[in-house]
Design a protein around this motif. Structure first.
Motif, PDB file in Angstrom:
ATOM      1  N   SER A 115       5.801  10.558  -4.498  1.00  0.00           N
ATOM      2  CA  SER A 115       5.195  11.851  -4.740  1.00  0.00           C
ATOM      3  C   SER A 115       3.643  11.449  -5.108  1.00  0.00           C
ATOM      4  CB  SER A 115       5.935  12.658  -5.736  1.00  0.00           C
ATOM      5  OG  SER A 115       5.671  11.939  -6.768  1.00  0.00           O
ATOM      6  N   THR A 116       3.173  10.615  -5.930  1.00  0.00           N
ATOM      7  CA  THR A 116       2.078  10.408  -6.248  1.00  0.00           C
ATOM      8  C   THR A 116       0.986   9.867  -5.044  1.00  0.00           C
ATOM      9  OG1 THR A 116       2.491   9.769  -8.280  1.00  0.00           O
ATOM     10  CG2 THR A 116       0.457   8.816  -7.571  1.00  0.00           C
ATOM     11  N   VAL A 117       1.658   8.877  -4.146  1.00  0.00           N
ATOM     12  CA  VAL A 117       0.752   8.770  -2.971  1.00  0.00           C
ATOM     13  C   VAL A 117       0.595   9.893  -1.989  1.00  0.00           C
ATOM     14  CG1 VAL A 117       0.677   6.993  -1.023  1.00  0.00           C
ATOM     15  CG2 VAL A 117       1.441   6.193  -3.241  1.00  0.00           C
ATOM     16  N   LEU A 118       1.518  10.577  -1.648  1.00  0.00           N
ATOM     17  CA  LEU A 118       1.758  11.580  -0.892  1.00  0.00           C
ATOM     18  C   LEU A 118       0.782  12.906  -1.330  1.00  0.00           C
ATOM     19  CD1 LEU A 118       5.372  12.032   0.129  1.00  0.00           C
ATOM     20  CD2 LEU A 118       3.535  11.258   1.514  1.00  0.00           C
ATOM     21  N   THR A 119       0.837  12.984  -2.463  1.00  0.00           N
ATOM     22  CA  THR A 119      -0.283  14.083  -3.257  1.00  0.00           C
ATOM     23  C   THR A 119      -1.881  13.546  -2.993  1.00  0.00           C
ATOM     24  OG1 THR A 119       1.488  14.693  -4.853  1.00  0.00           O
ATOM     25  CG2 THR A 119      -0.943  15.176  -5.228  1.00  0.00           C
ATOM     26  N   ALA A 123      12.016   0.625  -2.353  1.00  0.00           N
ATOM     27  CA  ALA A 123      10.589   1.172  -2.140  1.00  0.00           C
ATOM     28  C   ALA A 123      10.791   2.303  -0.962  1.00  0.00           C
ATOM     29  CB  ALA A 123       9.553   0.128  -2.287  1.00  0.00           C
ATOM     30  N   THR A 124       9.693   3.206  -1.023  1.00  0.00           N
ATOM     31  CA  THR A 124       9.635   3.944   0.411  1.00  0.00           C
ATOM     32  C   THR A 124       8.147   3.373   0.737  1.00  0.00           C
ATOM     33  OG1 THR A 124      10.243   5.875  -1.047  1.00  0.00           O
ATOM     34  CG2 THR A 124       8.841   6.289   0.964  1.00  0.00           C
ATOM     35  N   HIS A 125       8.177   3.501   2.032  1.00  0.00           N
ATOM     36  CA  HIS A 125       7.021   3.030   2.922  1.00  0.00           C
ATOM     37  C   HIS A 125       6.390   4.242   3.544  1.00  0.00           C
ATOM     38  CE1 HIS A 125       8.649  -0.957   2.701  1.00  0.00           C
ATOM     39  NE2 HIS A 125       9.841  -0.498   2.941  1.00  0.00           N
ATOM     40  N   PRO A 185     -12.782   2.285   1.491  1.00  0.00           N
ATOM     41  CA  PRO A 185     -12.113   1.410   0.554  1.00  0.00           C
ATOM     42  C   PRO A 185     -11.999   1.925  -0.594  1.00  0.00           C
ATOM     43  CG  PRO A 185     -13.892   0.161   2.125  1.00  0.00           C
ATOM     44  CD  PRO A 185     -14.077   1.967   2.211  1.00  0.00           C
ATOM     45  N   ALA A 186     -12.803   2.342  -1.313  1.00  0.00           N
ATOM     46  CA  ALA A 186     -12.681   2.979  -2.753  1.00  0.00           C
ATOM     47  C   ALA A 186     -11.469   3.810  -3.016  1.00  0.00           C
ATOM     48  CB  ALA A 186     -14.061   3.367  -3.298  1.00  0.00           C
ATOM     49  N   ASP A 187     -11.511   4.832  -1.786  1.00  0.00           N
ATOM     50  CA  ASP A 187     -10.317   5.798  -2.067  1.00  0.00           C
ATOM     51  C   ASP A 187      -9.055   5.257  -1.813  1.00  0.00           C
ATOM     52  OD1 ASP A 187     -12.319   7.743  -2.475  1.00  0.00           O
ATOM     53  OD2 ASP A 187     -12.544   8.210  -0.232  1.00  0.00           O
ATOM     54  N   LEU A 188      -8.998   4.156  -1.025  1.00  0.00           N
ATOM     55  CA  LEU A 188      -7.774   3.420  -0.428  1.00  0.00           C
ATOM     56  C   LEU A 188      -7.376   2.671  -1.894  1.00  0.00           C
ATOM     57  CD1 LEU A 188      -5.583   2.411   1.496  1.00  0.00           C
ATOM     58  CD2 LEU A 188      -7.387   0.497   2.171  1.00  0.00           C
ATOM     59  N   ALA A 189      -8.210   2.014  -2.386  1.00  0.00           N
ATOM     60  CA  ALA A 189      -7.857   1.335  -3.712  1.00  0.00           C
ATOM     61  C   ALA A 189      -7.618   2.341  -4.817  1.00  0.00           C
ATOM     62  CB  ALA A 189      -9.161   0.694  -4.207  1.00  0.00           C
ATOM     63  N   ALA A 190      -8.117   3.581  -5.054  1.00  0.00           N
ATOM     64  CA  ALA A 190      -7.712   4.460  -5.952  1.00  0.00           C
ATOM     65  C   ALA A 190      -6.288   4.967  -5.674  1.00  0.00           C
ATOM     66  CB  ALA A 190      -8.853   5.490  -5.942  1.00  0.00           C
ATOM     67  N   ILE A 191      -5.867   5.122  -4.480  1.00  0.00           N
ATOM     68  CA  ILE A 191      -4.553   5.864  -4.091  1.00  0.00           C
ATOM     69  C   ILE A 191      -3.584   4.778  -4.291  1.00  0.00           C
ATOM     70  CG2 ILE A 191      -3.020   6.554  -2.200  1.00  0.00           C
ATOM     71  CD1 ILE A 191      -5.547   7.978  -0.726  1.00  0.00           C
ATOM     72  N   ALA A 192      -3.948   3.616  -3.997  1.00  0.00           N
ATOM     73  CA  ALA A 192      -2.863   2.479  -4.382  1.00  0.00           C
ATOM     74  C   ALA A 192      -2.598   1.709  -5.728  1.00  0.00           C
ATOM     75  CB  ALA A 192      -3.193   1.351  -3.168  1.00  0.00           C
ATOM     76  N   ASP A 193      -3.891   2.295  -6.472  1.00  0.00           N
ATOM     77  CA  ASP A 193      -3.875   1.542  -7.866  1.00  0.00           C
ATOM     78  C   ASP A 193      -2.484   1.853  -8.784  1.00  0.00           C
ATOM     79  OD1 ASP A 193      -5.023   0.169 -10.005  1.00  0.00           O
ATOM     80  OD2 ASP A 193      -5.706   1.906 -10.906  1.00  0.00           O
ATOM     81  N   GLY A 194      -2.015   1.050  -9.030  1.00  0.00           N
ATOM     82  CA  GLY A 194      -0.544   1.015 -10.201  1.00  0.00           C
ATOM     83  C   GLY A 194       0.467   1.613  -9.510  1.00  0.00           C
ATOM     84  N   VAL A 195       0.398   2.200  -8.293  1.00  0.00           N
ATOM     85  CA  VAL A 195       1.966   2.731  -7.641  1.00  0.00           C
ATOM     86  C   VAL A 195       2.158   2.343  -6.450  1.00  0.00           C
ATOM     87  CG1 VAL A 195       1.277   4.874  -8.942  1.00  0.00           C
ATOM     88  CG2 VAL A 195       0.487   4.507  -6.479  1.00  0.00           C
ATOM     89  N   ALA A 196       1.568   1.392  -5.483  1.00  0.00           N
ATOM     90  CA  ALA A 196       1.810   0.918  -4.507  1.00  0.00           C
ATOM     91  C   ALA A 196       1.020  -0.492  -3.984  1.00  0.00           C
ATOM     92  CB  ALA A 196       1.258   2.110  -3.379  1.00  0.00           C
ATOM     93  N   GLU A 197       1.447  -1.239  -2.980  1.00  0.00           N
ATOM     94  CA  GLU A 197       1.045  -2.149  -2.178  1.00  0.00           C
ATOM     95  C   GLU A 197       0.734  -1.665  -1.051  1.00  0.00           C
ATOM     96  OE1 GLU A 197       4.029  -5.245  -1.997  1.00  0.00           O
ATOM     97  OE2 GLU A 197       4.141  -5.538  -4.171  1.00  0.00           O
ATOM     98  N   THR A 198      -0.619  -2.151  -0.433  1.00  0.00           N
ATOM     99  CA  THR A 198      -0.947  -1.609   1.014  1.00  0.00           C
ATOM    100  C   THR A 198      -0.868  -2.809   1.904  1.00  0.00           C
ATOM    101  OG1 THR A 198      -3.389  -2.023   0.263  1.00  0.00           O
ATOM    102  CG2 THR A 198      -2.355   0.184  -0.143  1.00  0.00           C
ATOM    103  N   GLU A 199      -0.890  -2.467   3.157  1.00  0.00           N
ATOM    104  CA  GLU A 199      -1.026  -3.163   4.265  1.00  0.00           C
ATOM    105  C   GLU A 199      -1.824  -2.352   5.590  1.00  0.00           C
ATOM    106  OE1 GLU A 199       1.585  -5.804   7.497  1.00  0.00           O
ATOM    107  OE2 GLU A 199       2.649  -4.912   5.843  1.00  0.00           O
ATOM    108  N   PHE A 215       1.630   2.072   2.807  1.00  0.00           N
ATOM    109  CA  PHE A 215       1.731   2.133   1.240  1.00  0.00           C
ATOM    110  C   PHE A 215       3.372   1.872   1.047  1.00  0.00           C
ATOM    111  CE2 PHE A 215      -1.804   4.886   2.126  1.00  0.00           C
ATOM    112  CZ  PHE A 215      -2.661   4.548   1.455  1.00  0.00           C
ATOM    113  N   THR A 216       3.536   0.875   0.195  1.00  0.00           N
ATOM    114  CA  THR A 216       4.985   0.605  -0.216  1.00  0.00           C
ATOM    115  C   THR A 216       4.941   0.712  -1.609  1.00  0.00           C
ATOM    116  OG1 THR A 216       5.152  -1.292   1.616  1.00  0.00           O
ATOM    117  CG2 THR A 216       6.564  -1.241  -0.454  1.00  0.00           C
ATOM    118  N   THR A 217       5.886   1.927  -1.845  1.00  0.00           N
ATOM    119  CA  THR A 217       5.732   2.330  -3.351  1.00  0.00           C
ATOM    120  C   THR A 217       7.119   2.909  -3.831  1.00  0.00           C
ATOM    121  OG1 THR A 217       4.629   4.072  -4.778  1.00  0.00           O
ATOM    122  CG2 THR A 217       5.121   4.679  -2.603  1.00  0.00           C
ATOM    123  N   ARG A 218       7.365   2.957  -5.243  1.00  0.00           N
ATOM    124  CA  ARG A 218       8.556   3.433  -5.906  1.00  0.00           C
ATOM    125  C   ARG A 218       7.995   4.917  -6.260  1.00  0.00           C
ATOM    126  NH1 ARG A 218      12.695  -0.171  -5.926  1.00  0.00           N
ATOM    127  NH2 ARG A 218      12.187  -2.277  -5.532  1.00  0.00           N
TER     128      ARG A 218
END
Length: 301
Positions: free
Chosen positions: A265-269, A225-227, A237-251, A259-262
């Protein structure tokens, strides 16, 4: 390109303990080759067999086209060895140490002076070894291994216990050594060291070689994964959850959000759309990730 070292199915045991278990590899002339592994992986034993310091139980080794065992005196002038714990002659200065080592190979004092300059110890020529810092002593140790101008140099954890500045100074020296056309074989625990210096690395564990490849190729082959890290406090909080939904884990550690994601590009956008790029850092896989994937994460004493 000719081969400097050829190791084929080498085995070594001490009683019931298998130190080297069927190791095979080749090192090309002029290559910077690294051997990585946790404590007890068999790195040092493998190196000592190649150097002719130990006899293998089975298998074959060729160093510069010759067998190093039984102790081959024809190879001694052609290789330089820096052991984990190099012992110097007592009560001698840095220059006297090098002159003494050089005399064993018929090398005169002028070469010793030149080596002091190469390793950056000219101003310490008259200093006794016990007065040198750790980094200076390591550079002198490498100078002793090089004073007779060997074709192949073996370095067993040369930067162990050095501070970051001393390590980086030593890296520059090792690049110079290799840049002069010498074959260099290095064992190390430092993944960043191997990644920066080595043309290829062999990762060992339990006496076996698990993989051999250039560091970049090993990293590319790891499905990791990419960090992505940004400063905390800029996302609702709502925006944070929306960005991470389905594509990343957050800490969120209070200072940064990672954001830990595979799907980076989706998270960066999404972060760019929310104008949340403060402190942005993107870290992909490293050689350390490869090492841990292959050897495990348990502590090795």
């Amino acid at each position: 390109m000719s081969v400097s070292i050829r190791v084929a199915d080498v085995r070594k045991s001490y009683g019931d303990v298998v130190a080297v278990d069927g190791v095979s590899f080749e090192v090309d002339q002029g290559e910077f080759f690294g051997i990585l592994g946790p404590n007890g992986a068999g790195k040092t034993t493998t190196l000592e067999i190649v150097e002719g310091l130990r006899e293998a139980d089975a298998g074959s080794v060729e160093l510069l086209g010759m067998s190093p065992w039984p102790r081959n005196t024809a190879l001694l002038p052609r290789m330089g060895v820096q052991l984990q714990g190099t012992a110097f002659f007592e009560r001698l200065t840095a220059r006297e140490q090098l002159v003494t080592f050089g005399s064993l190979y018929g090398v005169g004092p002028k070469k010793a002076d030149a080596m002091l300059e190469t390793v950056g110890l000219t101003d310490k020529a008259g200093t006794r070894v016990e007065k040198l810092s750790g980094g200076q002593a390591q550079r002198l140790s490498i100078a002793c291994a090089l004073v007779h101008d060997p074709e192949v140099v073996f370095l067993d954890e040369p930067t162990a216990a050095l501070d970051p500045q001393a390590r980086r100074n030593l890296w520059d020296l090792l690049r110079t050594i290799n840049g002069e056309g010498r074959t260099v074989v290095l064992t190390t625990h430092h993944m960043d060291e191997a990644e920066l210096l080595c043309d290829r690395v062999a990762i060992m564990d339990h006496g076996k070689i698990l993989k051999i490849d250039p560091p970049a190729a090993l990293v590319r082959g790891l499905d990791a994964a990419t960090h992505i890290t940004v400063d905390s406090g800029h996302l609702a909080p709502a925006d944070l959850a929306a960005i991470a939904d389905g594509v990343a884990e957050t800490e969120d550690d209070g200072a940064t959000i990672t954001f830990t994601t595979r799907d980076p590009s989706t998270v960066l956008t999404a972060l760019a759309e929310h104008r949340v790029l403060n402190g942005l850092r993107v870290r992909g896989a490293t050689l350390e990730d490869v090492f841990l994937e292959l050897t495990g994460r348990e502590y090795r004493a």
